[in-house]
Write a protein that holds these residues in place. Structure first.
Motif, short mmCIF file in Angstrom:
data_model
loop_
_atom_site.label_atom_id
_atom_site.label_comp_id
_atom_site.label_asym_id
_atom_site.label_seq_id
_atom_site.Cartn_x
_atom_site.Cartn_y
_atom_site.Cartn_z
N GLY A 24 0.83 -1.21 0.00
CA GLY A 24 0.00 0.00 0.00
C GLY A 24 0.86 1.25 0.00
N SER A 26 1.73 3.29 -2.57
CA SER A 26 1.59 4.27 -3.66
C SER A 26 1.01 5.58 -3.15
CB SER A 26 0.69 3.70 -4.77
OG SER A 26 -0.64 3.56 -4.31
N SER A 27 0.49 5.58 -1.91
CA SER A 27 -0.07 6.82 -1.34
C SER A 27 -0.07 6.73 0.18
CB SER A 27 -1.49 7.05 -1.86
OG SER A 27 -2.36 6.05 -1.35
N ILE A 29 0.17 6.71 4.19
CA ILE A 29 1.18 6.35 5.19
C ILE A 29 2.24 5.43 4.57
CG2 ILE A 29 1.53 5.25 7.45
CD1 ILE A 29 -1.54 5.91 7.97
N ARG A 49 -1.61 -1.18 -6.47
CA ARG A 49 -2.13 -1.51 -7.81
C ARG A 49 -1.64 -0.54 -8.88
NH1 ARG A 49 -8.24 -1.07 -6.39
NH2 ARG A 49 -7.21 0.73 -5.48
N THR A 50 -1.48 0.76 -8.53
CA THR A 50 -1.25 1.79 -9.56
C THR A 50 0.23 1.96 -9.91
OG1 THR A 50 -3.09 2.89 -8.44
CG2 THR A 50 -2.05 4.08 -10.25
N SER A 75 -3.01 -6.46 -7.45
CA SER A 75 -4.04 -6.32 -6.43
C SER A 75 -3.97 -7.42 -5.37
CB SER A 75 -5.43 -6.34 -7.06
OG SER A 75 -6.39 -6.29 -6.03
N MET A 76 -4.06 -6.99 -4.13
CA MET A 76 -4.02 -7.90 -2.98
C MET A 76 -5.37 -8.60 -2.74
SD MET A 76 -1.06 -8.01 -1.52
CE MET A 76 0.51 -7.13 -1.60
N ASN A 102 0.39 -2.94 5.10
CA ASN A 102 -0.25 -1.64 5.31
C ASN A 102 -1.44 -1.37 4.39
OD1 ASN A 102 -0.09 1.47 5.91
ND2 ASN A 102 0.27 1.30 3.70
N ILE A 104 -4.99 -1.35 2.30
CA ILE A 104 -6.40 -1.68 2.55
C ILE A 104 -7.18 -1.51 1.26
CG2 ILE A 104 -6.74 -1.23 5.03
CD1 ILE A 104 -7.55 1.67 4.27
N TYR A 166 -14.86 -2.71 7.47
CA TYR A 166 -13.46 -2.34 7.73
C TYR A 166 -13.02 -2.79 9.12
CZ TYR A 166 -9.56 0.90 8.75
OH TYR A 166 -8.36 1.46 9.12
N LYS A 170 -9.98 -5.43 10.58
CA LYS A 170 -8.91 -5.01 11.49
C LYS A 170 -8.92 -5.85 12.77
CE LYS A 170 -6.96 -1.68 9.05
NZ LYS A 170 -5.68 -1.96 8.37
N GLY A 199 -4.90 6.16 15.20
CA GLY A 199 -6.09 7.02 15.21
C GLY A 199 -6.26 7.63 13.82
N ILE A 201 -5.58 9.76 10.73
CA ILE A 201 -4.35 10.27 10.12
C ILE A 201 -4.70 11.05 8.84
CG2 ILE A 201 -2.04 9.61 9.29
CD1 ILE A 201 -2.62 8.61 12.19
N THR A 203 -4.15 11.37 5.72
CA THR A 203 -3.87 10.95 4.33
C THR A 203 -5.00 11.45 3.42
OG1 THR A 203 -5.02 8.82 4.54
CG2 THR A 203 -2.72 8.87 5.17
N ASN A 205 -6.82 10.04 1.14
CA ASN A 205 -8.00 9.17 1.05
C ASN A 205 -8.85 9.22 2.30
OD1 ASN A 205 -7.49 8.39 -1.55
ND2 ASN A 205 -6.43 6.50 -0.99
N1 LIG Z 1 -5.68 7.34 7.41
C1 LIG Z 1 -6.27 7.01 8.56
O1 LIG Z 1 -7.00 7.81 9.19
C2 LIG Z 1 -6.03 5.68 9.17
C3 LIG Z 1 -5.38 4.67 8.49
N2 LIG Z 1 -5.16 3.46 9.11
C4 LIG Z 1 -4.48 2.38 8.41
O2 LIG Z 1 -3.28 2.83 7.82
C5 LIG Z 1 -3.02 2.10 6.63
C6 LIG Z 1 -2.76 3.07 5.50
O3 LIG Z 1 -3.85 3.95 5.38
P1 LIG Z 1 -3.81 5.22 4.41
O4 LIG Z 1 -2.41 5.61 4.16
O5 LIG Z 1 -4.78 6.21 4.93
O6 LIG Z 1 -4.44 4.57 3.10
P2 LIG Z 1 -4.41 5.07 1.56
O7 LIG Z 1 -5.80 4.93 1.06
O8 LIG Z 1 -3.73 6.37 1.42
O9 LIG Z 1 -3.49 3.97 0.87
C7 LIG Z 1 -3.93 2.69 0.65
C8 LIG Z 1 -2.90 1.97 -0.18
O10 LIG Z 1 -3.37 0.65 -0.48
C9 LIG Z 1 -3.34 0.46 -1.89
N3 LIG Z 1 -4.44 -0.42 -2.29
C10 LIG Z 1 -5.77 -0.14 -2.35
N4 LIG Z 1 -6.45 -1.20 -2.79
C11 LIG Z 1 -5.55 -2.17 -3.02
C12 LIG Z 1 -5.62 -3.50 -3.51
N5 LIG Z 1 -6.80 -4.05 -3.86
N6 LIG Z 1 -4.49 -4.23 -3.64
C13 LIG Z 1 -3.30 -3.68 -3.30
N7 LIG Z 1 -3.14 -2.45 -2.82
C14 LIG Z 1 -4.26 -1.69 -2.69
C15 LIG Z 1 -3.46 1.86 -2.48
O11 LIG Z 1 -2.88 1.97 -3.76
P3 LIG Z 1 -3.61 1.60 -5.16
O12 LIG Z 1 -4.93 2.28 -5.14
O13 LIG Z 1 -2.64 2.11 -6.16
O14 LIG Z 1 -3.70 0.10 -5.17
C16 LIG Z 1 -2.63 2.66 -1.50
O15 LIG Z 1 -1.26 2.55 -1.82
C17 LIG Z 1 -4.23 1.19 6.42
O16 LIG Z 1 -3.94 -0.09 6.90
C18 LIG Z 1 -5.31 1.85 7.25
O17 LIG Z 1 -6.27 0.92 7.70
C19 LIG Z 1 -5.58 3.23 10.37
C20 LIG Z 1 -6.23 4.19 11.09
C21 LIG Z 1 -6.54 5.49 10.52
#
Ligand SMILES: NC(=O)C1=CN([C@@H]2O[C@H](COP(=O)(O)OP(=O)(O)OC[C@H]3O[C@@H](n4cnc5c(N)ncnc54)[C@H](OP(=O)(O)O)[C@@H]3O)[C@@H](O)[C@H]2O)C=CC1
Ligand SMILES: CC(C)CCC[C@@H](C)[C@H]1CC[C@H]2[C@@H]3C(=O)C=C4C[C@@H](O)CC[C@]4(C)[C@H]3CC[C@]12C
Length: 292
Positions: A24, A26-27, A29, A49-50, A75-76, A102, A104, A166, A170, A199, A201, A203, A205
């Motif tokens: 995860g 590409s964007s 955390i 994925r991207t 894709s995961m 990491n 989701i 979700y 978790k 908590g 964050i 980001t 998305n």
């Molecule tokens: N932001 C928040 O408030 C919080 C985040 N978290 C956890 O932190 C972690 C990161 O979150 P955050 O940075 O906000 O998430 P983002 O949405 O910014 O990033 C998610 C990443 O997962 C990739 N992804 C999405 N779908 C798939 C797929 N089907 N297969 C493979 N990769 C995939 C995306 O890239 P692409 O689309 O290119 O595949 C991207 O790189 C997660 O585990 C989240 O649960 C926990 C608590 C709060």
């Protein structure tokens, strides 16, 4: 409190030359973790994925001083891909020091809509792929006495409304990896498992999905990413970030769970629905959580 504040000496040199997979990345955390690791001189393999975004992340990692940087896209949702990513690390590095799980899959922030297939798919992406990568990586991690880092959420310890699918994924991570950690300790397997309870964050998305609905201020993704790497390298069992809010919530969960639930609900003001545009000369009335 004693457990999570044991003496700790983190030194960024600990990551120099280490071989690290970040999923995860590409964007959000994950992307920030890749940059920190690159700056610290690690070898990084990023995945998502991207492809176009991963290409840019890899370029930036090289500029920041990564020992090496490469990506695999896919894709995961498919556990075969999860295994393929670990195989790629084995083929290029011949080993692995840290596995950061990491990614989701996309979900919705709203009332549970009864879609069982969505939950099945989300469990594949958010949970089973984590297990599959761990299984495939374990021989290499045993060899290096490495680290598994699992990124979870307060929604995986003390859930709020509008995130039932979700939250379920978790909680699954906590059940599986906290049980596995016991087994590693019993069997003297020197591979650490760090469960990260995060908590809200900032980001892109997450902000897009819930900034209209959550009263608490988000914490910075850059600092969050560094804390995750730090706690993984220090082999801590859990990271609570931001510490004040997350420790407060978990303490309340034990002492006054009903009060915590009320507090969580009162911090979520609106959700899911578009905010109505104000007609000229009127003031916009946000929909209440009860309206649907
Ligand atoms: N932001 C928040 O408030 C919080 C985040 N978290 C956890 O932190 C972690 C990161 O979150 P955050 O940075 O906000 O998430 P983002 O949405 O910014 O990033 C998610 C990443 O997962 C990739 N992804 C999405 N779908 C798939 C797929 N089907 N297969 C493979 N990769 C995939 C995306 O890239 P692409 O689309 O290119 O595949 C991207 O790189 C997660 O585990 C989240 O649960 C926990 C608590 C709060
Ligand atoms: C009571 C308060 C002090 C704190 C409440 C904090 C709650 C509201 C915070 C903590 C964890 C947060 C969720 C999360 O873990 C990850 C995601 C994925 C992202 O893509 C969309 C947003 C979402 C669902 C977050 C929604 C808001 C949550 C539930």
């Amino acid at each position: 409190v004693y457990f999570y504040s044991a003496p700790e000496n983190f030194n960024e040199e600990m990551l120099r030359g280490k071989r690290v997979i970040v999923t995860g990345a590409s964007s959000g955390i994950g992307e920030q973790m890749a940059y920190h690791l690159a700056r610290m001189g690690a070898h990084v393999l990023v995945t998502a994925r991207t492809e176009a975004k991963l290409q840019k992340v890899v370029e930036r990692c090289r500029e920041l001083g990564a020992a090496s940087a490469r990506f695999v896209s896919g894709s995961m949702e498919d556990t075969a891909f999860a295994e393929e990513v670990v195989k790629e690390a084995e083929n290029t590095w011949g080993g692995l020091d840290m596995l950061i799980l990491n990614h989701i899959g996309h979900s919705y922030f709203n009332y549970f809509d009864g879609d069982v297939d969505h939950i099945r798919k989300l469990l594949e992406t958010n949970f089973l792929s984590y297990v599959a990568m761990t299984v495939t990586a374990l021989p290499m991690l045993k060899e290096s006495e490495g680290n598994i880092v699992v990124v979870s959420s307060v929604a995986g310890k003390a859930p709020g409304p509008f995130a039932a699918p979700y939250s379920a994924t978790k909680f699954a991570l906590d059940g599986f990896f906290s049980s596995l950690r016991h087994e590693f300790i019993i069997e003297n397997v020197n591979v650490s498992i760090t469960l990260c309870i995060l908590g809200y964050i900032d980001t892109d998305n997450a902000m897009q999905a819930v900034s209209h609905a959550i009263k608490v201020a988000p914490s910075p993704k850059e600092e969050c990413a560094l804390e995750i790497i730090r706690s993984g390298a220090l082999r801590q069992h859990e990271l609570h970030y931001p510490p004040g809010i997350v420790n407060g919530m978990l303490l309340l969960r034990g002492l006054a769970p009903g009060f915590l639930d009320t507090l969580i609900r009162s911090n979520i003001v609106r959700f899911g629905q578009p905010v109505p545009q104000a007609a000229p000369g009127t003031s916009a009335q946000p929909p209440s959580v009860r309206e649907r």
